[in-house]
Write a protein that holds these residues in place. Structure first.
Motif, short mmCIF file in Angstrom:
data_model
loop_
_atom_site.label_atom_id
_atom_site.label_comp_id
_atom_site.label_asym_id
_atom_site.label_seq_id
_atom_site.Cartn_x
_atom_site.Cartn_y
_atom_site.Cartn_z
N CYS A 147 -74.50 16.86 2.39
CA CYS A 147 -73.39 16.77 1.44
C CYS A 147 -72.65 18.10 1.39
N LYS A 149 -70.69 19.10 -0.81
CA LYS A 149 -70.57 19.58 -2.19
C LYS A 149 -71.83 20.26 -2.69
N CYS A 150 -73.00 19.63 -2.45
CA CYS A 150 -74.23 20.11 -3.08
C CYS A 150 -75.36 20.45 -2.11
N CYS A 185 -73.29 12.99 -0.80
CA CYS A 185 -74.42 12.24 -1.34
C CYS A 185 -73.90 11.22 -2.36
N CYS A 188 -72.15 12.86 -5.42
CA CYS A 188 -70.87 13.57 -5.20
C CYS A 188 -69.80 12.66 -4.59
ZN LIG Z 1 -73.86 15.96 -3.20
#
Ligand SMILES: [Zn+2]
Length: 194
Positions: A147, A149-150, A185, A188
């Motif tokens: 992911c 983002k995270c 994910c 997100c």
């Molecule tokens: Zn994520």
């Protein structure tokens, strides 16, 4: 099983979101079959003009020659077959549902059929015909990306149009828009619905 035998076929699916390495894994399997002296053929849909017209390429630059066919006329693949033991389809999510019947027939006739493609669309909904191919296959590998983002394992393809998450009703092609895709994910992944 003898590699030259044309009995005992099966179907296998390599799936997952974008950037999960599906084509890399497909190329790895094709390389190994070729090393074992098996005849291999790869088909790809004509709508995918990434890298070159007649090869499948991974993001790290590895290539494999591919036969380009009309995704709405999978019967063309059958006509081009020449006794190959291993038959692969990349970008399986772009083919019509006719792919299912043809893969079943090839496996029944002793071929190893390898399919690589997205299991879900940018909305997170199952992608025809891949979800049915998954159900009908002997072997399924679902790969994860990371992911953006995270950093957790990513299972969804995020579509972004002009900097915003795509709306679930957005058409497949938005003319003139700046469009990109990311691996994300479940937490997100965003789909605008309002
Ligand atoms: Zn994520």
């Amino acid at each position: 099983m003898s590699p030259r035998s044309l009995s005992g076929g099966w179907m296998e699916v390599i799936t997952g979101c974008m950037f999960s390495g599906k084509t890399d894994e497909l190329i790895r399997r094709l390389d190994r079959a070729e090393i074992a002296g098996q005849d291999v053929v790869v088909f790809k849909p004509s709508i995918d003009d990434r890298y070159s017209e007649d090869s499948i390429g991974s993001h790290n630059g590895k290539q494999w020659e591919a036969e380009v066919i009309d995704p709405e006329d999978v019967g063309e693949a059958e006509e081009r077959l020449n006794g190959e033991e291993v038959v692969a389809f990349d970008e399986a999510n772009f083919f019509s549902a006719e792919l299912i019947e043809i893969c079943e027939k090839l496996a029944d006739n002793g071929r190893r059929v390898i399919l690589a493609g997205l299991d879900t669309d940018f909305r997170g909904e199952p992608f025809e015909p891949v979800h049915e191919l998954i159900a009908r296959s002997e072997y399924v590998d679902k790969l994860q990306a990371i992911c953006v983002k995270c950093g957790e394992p990513a299972t969804r393809t995020q579509r972004i149009i002009d900097g915003d998450p795509a709306h679930r009703d957005d058409p497949t092609i938005v003319v003139g828009a700046d469009e990109k895709y990311e691996a994300r994910c479940r937490d997100c992944h965003e789909v605008r619905t309002g």
